[in-house]
Design a protein around this motif. Structure first.
Motif, PDB file in Angstrom:
ATOM      1  N   LEU A   1       0.819  -1.213   0.000  1.00  0.00           N
ATOM      2  CA  LEU A   1       0.000   0.000   0.000  1.00  0.00           C
ATOM      3  C   LEU A   1       0.854   1.265   0.000  1.00  0.00           C
ATOM      4  O   LEU A   1       0.347   2.360   0.237  1.00  0.00           O
ATOM      5  N   ASP A   2       2.165   1.104  -0.250  1.00  0.00           N
ATOM      6  CA  ASP A   2       3.127   2.221  -0.286  1.00  0.00           C
ATOM      7  C   ASP A   2       3.260   2.931   1.056  1.00  0.00           C
ATOM      8  O   ASP A   2       3.675   4.096   1.101  1.00  0.00           O
ATOM      9  N   ARG A   3       2.995   2.238   2.127  1.00  0.00           N
ATOM     10  CA  ARG A   3       3.172   2.804   3.463  1.00  0.00           C
ATOM     11  C   ARG A   3       4.507   2.285   4.004  1.00  0.00           C
ATOM     12  O   ARG A   3       4.573   1.523   4.960  1.00  0.00           O
ATOM     13  N   TRP A   4       5.596   2.709   3.328  1.00  0.00           N
ATOM     14  CA  TRP A   4       6.886   2.087   3.548  1.00  0.00           C
ATOM     15  C   TRP A   4       7.525   2.435   4.889  1.00  0.00           C
ATOM     16  O   TRP A   4       8.253   1.611   5.450  1.00  0.00           O
TER      17      TRP A   4
ATOM     18  N   GLY B   1      15.236   0.043   0.637  1.00  0.00           N
ATOM     19  CA  GLY B   1      15.386   0.319  -0.788  1.00  0.00           C
ATOM     20  C   GLY B   1      14.247   1.171  -1.330  1.00  0.00           C
ATOM     21  O   GLY B   1      14.465   2.138  -2.066  1.00  0.00           O
ATOM     22  N   TRP B   2      13.018   0.836  -0.968  1.00  0.00           N
ATOM     23  CA  TRP B   2      11.880   1.609  -1.448  1.00  0.00           C
ATOM     24  C   TRP B   2      11.905   3.048  -0.939  1.00  0.00           C
ATOM     25  O   TRP B   2      11.339   3.949  -1.572  1.00  0.00           O
ATOM     26  N   LEU B   3      12.536   3.259   0.192  1.00  0.00           N
ATOM     27  CA  LEU B   3      12.664   4.616   0.734  1.00  0.00           C
ATOM     28  C   LEU B   3      13.894   5.331   0.184  1.00  0.00           C
ATOM     29  O   LEU B   3      14.216   6.438   0.622  1.00  0.00           O
ATOM     30  N   GLY B   4      14.600   4.686  -0.762  1.00  0.00           N
ATOM     31  CA  GLY B   4      15.744   5.303  -1.401  1.00  0.00           C
ATOM     32  C   GLY B   4      17.017   5.263  -0.589  1.00  0.00           C
ATOM     33  O   GLY B   4      18.016   5.888  -0.964  1.00  0.00           O
TER      34      GLY B   4
END
Length: 613
Positions: free
Chosen positions: A506-509, A546-549
């Motif tokens: 849900l992109d709630r990383w 990773g998804w948070l860069g």
């Protein structure tokens, strides 16, 4: 350890349940999780050992314990924890309810076990060895005392890694002037006796010795002294089993004698091959002339009206606890027909229609057939075949036992699993929901099987892209698992892992990362840093980073996971290779393409090498 009641402030020793050359085994209570466990306390090290040796031994113990803790198979005893307390090394394991094979023989006044038990034990031990040998782990001390038969019929191998520790510590005696470690002479392979190279085929030899004993009542070389036993292993051909016990099936006689070949090359290639031969033998073997067919476990003689493939089959356990993957060949995919479920008397020379009430009490033989068909469906190689058989057995169990019976629901659960494997997730979801609702009525809302079905509902919702619903499913499940089993229970943590995965979907990383870190920390404390579940959570931490860069932070975590998996599983294991691929991808994201390409090449080479091996 007799006067020590609490280990590490956590494990309360309650009752001494075993003592041997390696130390003592206690029934204990894990005060943190509120569950009963078994604690094996190894003998304390004496003053004859110098400090360097003790340091090496402790590290060896930790390494062996980590390997044992990483084994995840129904046929291998679960290791929960390990450590050192007041100079004593200890292992915390699942507490097994049952008897080891040595005790079963003693209970039976050293008479051989029933034929059906021998075949079933051979099948289950071969399955466990196939798994452990794939992990490049050799037991080295397989014997009746290290094989447990639980009260539900499950067979488990105990003490992986302990044999080598015993050799290091010096608990095993040595033959004077030979330098040969004694171990357990009745079950040692010729290459162990000669000090040669020992691999998985040594375990197969030891299994042959065990099966020979439980099938005939005595080991293959039951001679007067240890030296004579060792010479027997090295130089003497064992007598055929049926010379001791004529009613044994021919395939068991042949398999055991092949396992007892003097050289590893003459034995079955591996435990998978052994399972295949056992499965084929159960179907095709006929009794020796003049002997009765092997009886069903727990019943009298064999039923001549039953089909040939049921010969030697155990009546099994309740399907909610049946060990999966009985080795049965693919030609058993034909479905149940009306003759099994409509009241036909199979015992007479010709089928006779019987009057029956709405649902008669099924015979034990019929239940054994249904259990066998359930197990057979689990072992089929093609998913379509597994699905079809599960559907048919579920329908048959529903007619015989009722739609809400736990065994019927166990097979419907397998129907749902097969649907998911086939990608038919909408149907799988509905079936899991039906099973969960029925289990609430039959078993109660807090029963482990009910909670397991609810977990699979969450999996199915996630696979269908319905992550918001999956998230709510897992939140409710975490609440109930925590209430019933505790916050640190592995199943509670598995539900929390599912919750975190769906937060990510849900992109709630930020929330997903926090959840993954929390679950990872608890798993590391409860299960150990190298446990497969801990490593899965640690990888999930890297995914979130990773998804948070935060690729530099992610790279460090991916490297840690890869190193742990290589250390425990070996560099060529698929999980270790997948971790190195993760690491390479991370390097690409950081602009370090040359290093990534080199790592990809290394992974490809290891994969080719593993495939060739």
């Amino acid at each position: 350890m007799a006067d020590t009641r609490l280990i590490q402030g956590r494990y309360r020793l309650l009752e001494l349940i075993g003592r041997g050359g390696m130390g003592e085994v206690w029934q204990a209570r894990d005060e943190s999780l509120g569950r009963r466990v078994a604690v094996k306390c190894l003998k304390p090290l004496g003053p004859q050992h110098d400090q360097t040796f003790i340091r090496v031994l402790r590290e060896r113990f930790r390494r062996e314990a980590r390997v044992a803790a990483a084994l995840q198979h129904r046929g291998v005893t679960v290791v929960h924890d390990f450590g050192e307390h007041e100079g004593v090394l200890y292992l915390v394991m699942e507490l097994l309810e049952g008897r080891n094979l040595s005790q079963l023989m003693e209970d039976n006044e050293q008479h051989p076990l029933p034929v059906s038990d021998v075949v079933d034990i051979a099948d289950q031990v071969a399955d466990a060895l196939a798994y452990t040998h794939e992990q490049n782990i050799v037991h080295r001390d397989l014997k009746p005392a290290n094989i447990m038969r639980l009260t539900d019929g499950t067979v488990k191998i105990c003490d992986f890694g302990i044999a080598r520790l015993g050799h290091d510590i010096g608990f095993t005696s040595r033959l004077t002037g030979t330098g040969i470690a004694m171990g357990t002479p009745h079950y040692m392979s010729p290459e162990q006796i000669g000090g040669g190279h020992v691999d998985h085929r040594s375990d197969l030899y030891s299994l042959g010795c065990v099966l020979y004993e439980i099938a005939t009542g005595a080991p293959p070389f039951d001679l007067g002294d240890s030296w004579s036993v060792l010479v027997g292993h090295r130089d003497t051909a064992p007598r055929p089993l049926r010379s001791h016990r004529p009613e044994l099936p021919g395939f068991i006689d042949e398999i055991v004698l092949d396992l007892l070949a003097k050289t590893p090359e003459e034995r079955p290639a591996d435990a998978k091959d052994l399972r295949r031969r056992i499965g084929a033998g159960r179907v095709t073997d006929t009794p020796a002339a003049g002997t009765a067919p092997p009886p069903l476990l727990g019943h009298g003689g064999g039923e001549p009206g039953l089909p040939s493939w049921t010969r030697g089959m155990t009546s099994g356990h309740k399907a909610v606890t049946v060990p999966a993957l009985r080795a049965l060949p693919p030609d058993l995919t034909a479905g149940l027909t009306g003759e099994w479920t409509t009241g036909v008397d199979l015992r007479g020379p010709a089928p006779v229609r019987l009057p029956r009430p709405e649902r008669p009490t099924p015979s034990p033989e019929l239940l054994a057939v249904l259990t066998g068909r359930h197990n057979a469906g689990l072992s089929l190689g093609r998913l379509e075949d597994s699905y079809r058989m599960a559907e048919e057995v579920a329908a048959a169990r529903s007619r015989v036992l009722g739609a809400g019976h736990p065994d019927t629901l166990a097979t419907r659960y397998e129907v749902a699993y097969a649907l998911g494997q086939l990608g038919r997730w909408t149907e799988a979801l509905q079936t899991y929901r039906d099973v969960a609702g029925a289990r609430v009525q039959a078993l109660g809302p807090d029963h482990p099987d009910t909670l397991a079905a609810r977990y699979e509902i969450g999996i199915s919702l996630g696979r269908l892209g319905r992550s918001a619903e999956a998230l709510e499913q897992y939140r409710a499940l975490v609440t109930d698992r925590t209430r019933v089993h505790g916050a640190a229970d592995p199943e509670t943590l598995r539900a929390r892992h599912g919750l975190g995965v769906n937060l990510g979907r849900l992109d709630r990383w930020e929330e997903a990362l926090a959840e993954a870190r929390d679950v990872c920390a608890v798993r590391e404390r409860v299960l150990g840093p190298d446990h497969p579940d801990t490593l899965v959570s640690r990888r999930e931490v890297a995914v979130g980073l990773g998804w948070l860069g935060r690729w530099s932070d992610a790279l460090a975590v991916y490297e840690q996971v890869a190193e742990s998996r290589e250390r425990v599983l070996g560099a060529g294991h698929p999980d270790a290779l997948a971790s190195r691929n993760d690491q390479a991808h991370c390097l690409e994201q950081l602009g370090r393409g040359g290093e990534a390409a080199e790592l990809y090449r290394r992974v490809a080479a290891l994969r080719r090498q593993s495939g060739a091996g």
